[in-house]
Enzyme design. Structure first.
Site, mmCIF file in Angstrom:
data_model
loop_
_atom_site.group_PDB
_atom_site.id
_atom_site.type_symbol
_atom_site.label_atom_id
_atom_site.label_comp_id
_atom_site.label_asym_id
_atom_site.label_seq_id
_atom_site.Cartn_x
_atom_site.Cartn_y
_atom_site.Cartn_z
ATOM 1 N N ASP A 172 15.100 16.508 37.529
ATOM 2 C CA ASP A 172 15.606 17.559 38.079
ATOM 3 C C ASP A 172 16.048 17.080 39.509
ATOM 4 O O ASP A 172 16.702 17.924 40.166
ATOM 5 C CB ASP A 172 14.418 18.477 38.608
ATOM 6 C CG ASP A 172 14.130 19.319 37.006
ATOM 7 O OD1 ASP A 172 15.210 19.498 36.313
ATOM 8 O OD2 ASP A 172 12.798 19.444 36.959
ATOM 9 N N HIS A 198 6.014 12.828 38.014
ATOM 10 C CA HIS A 198 5.991 13.472 36.548
ATOM 11 C C HIS A 198 4.663 13.113 35.812
ATOM 12 O O HIS A 198 3.977 11.988 36.381
ATOM 13 C CB HIS A 198 6.996 12.740 35.757
ATOM 14 C CG HIS A 198 7.246 13.643 34.375
ATOM 15 N ND1 HIS A 198 6.643 13.413 33.291
ATOM 16 C CD2 HIS A 198 8.213 14.420 34.125
ATOM 17 C CE1 HIS A 198 7.002 14.034 32.444
ATOM 18 N NE2 HIS A 198 7.861 14.743 32.891
HETATM 19 N N1 CMC Z 1 5.422 15.352 46.150
HETATM 20 C C1 CMC Z 1 4.255 15.212 46.850
HETATM 21 N N2 CMC Z 1 3.195 14.823 46.334
HETATM 22 C C2 CMC Z 1 3.156 14.729 44.966
HETATM 23 C C3 CMC Z 1 4.311 15.066 44.360
HETATM 24 C C4 CMC Z 1 5.435 15.488 44.867
HETATM 25 N N3 CMC Z 1 6.503 16.018 44.109
HETATM 26 N N4 CMC Z 1 4.067 15.052 42.951
HETATM 27 C C5 CMC Z 1 2.751 14.578 42.835
HETATM 28 N N5 CMC Z 1 2.223 14.528 44.030
HETATM 29 C C6 CMC Z 1 0.827 14.006 44.347
HETATM 30 C C7 CMC Z 1 -0.022 15.038 44.191
HETATM 31 O O1 CMC Z 1 -0.248 15.618 45.562
HETATM 32 C C8 CMC Z 1 -1.353 14.108 43.963
HETATM 33 O O2 CMC Z 1 -1.953 13.564 45.201
HETATM 34 P P1 CMC Z 1 -3.348 13.256 44.995
HETATM 35 O O3 CMC Z 1 -3.927 12.460 44.326
HETATM 36 O O4 CMC Z 1 -3.582 12.649 46.763
HETATM 37 O O5 CMC Z 1 -4.035 14.679 45.115
HETATM 38 C C9 CMC Z 1 -0.711 13.042 43.316
HETATM 39 O O6 CMC Z 1 0.675 13.005 43.444
HETATM 40 C C10 CMC Z 1 -0.796 13.329 41.597
HETATM 41 O O7 CMC Z 1 -0.259 14.512 41.349
HETATM 42 P P2 CMC Z 1 -0.527 15.686 40.413
HETATM 43 O O8 CMC Z 1 -0.110 16.994 40.878
HETATM 44 O O9 CMC Z 1 -1.929 15.508 39.891
HETATM 45 O O10 CMC Z 1 0.397 15.317 39.307
HETATM 46 P P3 CMC Z 1 0.674 15.921 37.984
HETATM 47 O O11 CMC Z 1 0.807 15.183 36.841
HETATM 48 O O12 CMC Z 1 -0.373 17.232 37.808
HETATM 49 O O13 CMC Z 1 1.962 16.982 38.208
HETATM 50 C C11 CMC Z 1 4.385 17.392 38.767
HETATM 51 C C12 CMC Z 1 3.158 16.527 37.840
HETATM 52 C C13 CMC Z 1 5.564 17.029 38.231
HETATM 53 C C14 CMC Z 1 3.708 18.782 38.610
HETATM 54 C C15 CMC Z 1 4.075 16.874 40.074
HETATM 55 O O14 CMC Z 1 4.567 15.550 40.291
HETATM 56 C C16 CMC Z 1 5.217 17.774 41.078
HETATM 57 O O15 CMC Z 1 4.707 18.849 41.339
HETATM 58 N N6 CMC Z 1 6.473 17.653 41.327
HETATM 59 C C17 CMC Z 1 7.535 18.209 41.805
HETATM 60 C C18 CMC Z 1 7.867 19.317 41.016
HETATM 61 C C19 CMC Z 1 8.937 18.646 39.889
HETATM 62 O O16 CMC Z 1 9.823 17.961 40.358
HETATM 63 N N7 CMC Z 1 8.887 18.957 38.805
HETATM 64 C C20 CMC Z 1 9.726 18.695 37.631
HETATM 65 C C21 CMC Z 1 9.096 17.643 36.716
HETATM 66 S S1 CMC Z 1 10.343 16.891 35.346
HETATM 67 C C22 CMC Z 1 10.798 18.252 34.697
HETATM 68 C C23 CMC Z 1 10.146 18.871 33.575
HETATM 69 O O17 CMC Z 1 9.671 18.188 32.652
HETATM 70 O O18 CMC Z 1 9.682 20.042 33.805
#
Ligand code: CMC
Length: 432
Positions: free
Chosen positions: A362, A305
């Site tokens: 989720d 998140h």
């Molecule tokens: N699985 C694997 N790696 C992950 C995941 C995941 N679910 N989430 C983040 N990472 C990694 C990402 O690859 C990155 O690694 P690195 O620093 O080596 O490049 C690091 O963790 C930071 O991730 P980010 O994408 O920069 O983080 P963000 O804050 O931009 O993204 C997120 C947040 C929720 C989009 C992401 O964690 C994600 O894609 N999660 C899976 C989808 C999900 O469950 N979404 C629902 C969110 S809660 C409901 C809502 O509010 O919508």
């Protein structure tokens, strides 16, 4: 603590005011930055950008805290009803008995969609994604319901928000009935909000659906947990569309589209697809986790998140509710076992630990929805129903704010500098 931040740049020193929130969060007010220095700030993904001051929801991502209008999410999930929490979010206070009765009466009064809207459903192809139907129908509903246009002008916001919440629920259930070739059910006057939704989803012409209290409670709790989450992607979209003075239905319809994506609300169905894949393919959990870590296009859906760097408090509540619902309904879902194993492995794996990735709202919500009979392609629609009060609250907050301007971010341009137009016959085929 200092009430200004000092910036030294290009031989100049400027003081920027610090804004402090009621929970101690501090931000640098950079509104004068460009005028005084020529600089803008660059923050792709807005991880460090406050777009507004707001009094609707508070999140402390490090401590795993979520409060609506000051009330902890744990208390609301345990003691409130969705419609009461909606009132709280939209109007700022828990309703008195008279206010609550009036609001619920409005929800009931405005729950029908215009009869002409029924025909719009026929225009969608079979298997049209329910989120596409929902956003299109909410936009269309705006044409039939002028009260949904600019409700703040006439001081009709309570009626407009009741109309929106109620009609969206009716449209959501109708889109499901249409998608499986069943007649659309009219809402009932004797059922409260959540039970009425289940009736419209599952009643048949020859058989009324009578939801069990366990199912109604579980769904109500789920809706409460989704009701607001401050400046997330879809809410920021609603606020941005609102900032152009577009109508309430236009803003909500845009929010639905933003919610649809798998990194946002679409994650709930993506989690079930991921668990179903593991269940059906027999891929082991270590192998899947390894795939997530090596092939960086695969994500552990339902994990991570932007704001929570500890646990997501909603996930804790949902996990417990999930256990209770499955027990009460006597269901054994192998996907729940898989989810718990995945969580266990990920929480002890350096990759997830070092990135502070925990289960989010989720991760378990889909399992509850499966247990109560909601089909997977309706999961994100359920998220939208839940998020509706939040969107309404933010729309109202934006429109009633005295210093709101149209949202218009800037950019750092990285393209070509000026060049001259080339006539078509003089352009080279390949541009290698
Ligand atoms: N699985 C694997 N790696 C992950 C995941 C995941 N679910 N989430 C983040 N990472 C990694 C990402 O690859 C990155 O690694 P690195 O620093 O080596 O490049 C690091 O963790 C930071 O991730 P980010 O994408 O920069 O983080 P963000 O804050 O931009 O993204 C997120 C947040 C929720 C989009 C992401 O964690 C994600 O894609 N999660 C899976 C989808 C999900 O469950 N979404 C629902 C969110 S809660 C409901 C809502 O509010 O919508």
């Amino acid at each position: 603590m200092a009430d200004t931040a000092t910036l030294h740049y290009d031989g100049k020193t400027i003081e920027l005011p610090i804004v402090t929130g009621t929970e101690g969060e501090r931000g640098v007010d950079i509104r004068e930055l460009r005028a005084k220095t020529g600089l803008i700030t660059l923050d792709s993904g807005y991880g460090n950008t406050g777009s507004t001051e707001s009094s609707i929801a508070f999140i402390d991502g490090e401590k795993g805290i979520l409060r609506y209008r000051g009330y902890p999410i744990e208390q609301l999930a345990a003691k409130s009803r969705f419609t009461e929490t909606a009132y709280l979010l939209i109007f700022g206070e828990l309703p008195t008995p008279a206010q609550y009765t009036a609001f619920r009466a409005l929800l009931t009064e405005h729950q029908f969609m215009h009869e002409a809207l029924h025909f719009h459903f026929d225009g969608f192809p079979e298997n049209a994604p329910p989120m596409a139907i929902l956003s299109a129908m909410v936009s269309a509903a705006g044409c039939f319901d002028p009260a949904l246009a600019h409700p703040e002008v006439d001081g009709h916001f309570m009626e407009a928000s009741a109309r929106m919440m109620s009609k969206v629920r009716t449209i959501a259930a109708a889109s499901y009935c249409k998608s499986i070739g069943r007649p659309i059910n009219y809402p009932r006057f004797d059922l409260p909000y959540t039970a009425n939704f289940l009736h419209m989803m599952f009643s048949l012409p020859h058989k009324q659906y009578e939801p069990s209290p366990v199912v109604v409670d579980a769904l109500d709790k789920l809706l409460i947990l989704h009701a607001d989450h401050e400046q997330n992607c879809s809410t920021s979209t609603v606020r941005m569309v609102c900032s152009s003075r577009a109508s309430l239905s236009a803003a909500v319809s845009s929010g639905i589209n933003a919610l649809w994506g798998p990194l946002h609300g679409g994650a709930n169905s993506a989690v079930i697809e991921m668990l179903t894949h593991l269940h059906q393919s027999g891929e082991s959990i270590p192998s899947f986790i390894n795939r997530v870590k090596t092939d960086r296009t695969t994500r552990l859906m339902g994990f991570g998140h932007r704001v929570y760097r500890n646990f997501d408090p909603r996930a804790k509540i949902i996990k417990e509710a999930c256990d209770n619902v499955l027990k009460a309904l006597g269901i054994h879902d192998p996907l729940l076992d898989l989810a718990m194993q995945l969580e266990e492995v990920a929480l002890h794996d350096e990759f997830f630990v070092s990135r502070k990735l925990y289960p989010n709202v989720d991760f378990y919500s889909g399992i509850i929805m499966r247990a109560i009979g909601i089909p997977t392609d309706m999961f994100t629609v359920m998220f939208a129903l839940g998020r509706m009060p939040g969107w309404l609250a933010h729309w109202r907050e934006y429109r009633t704010s005295t210093d709101a301007r149209i949202d218009r971010p800037r950019q750092i341009y990285q393209g070509y500098t000026q060049r001259d137009y080339v006539a078509i016959e003089k352009r080279k085929e390949s541009r290698d």
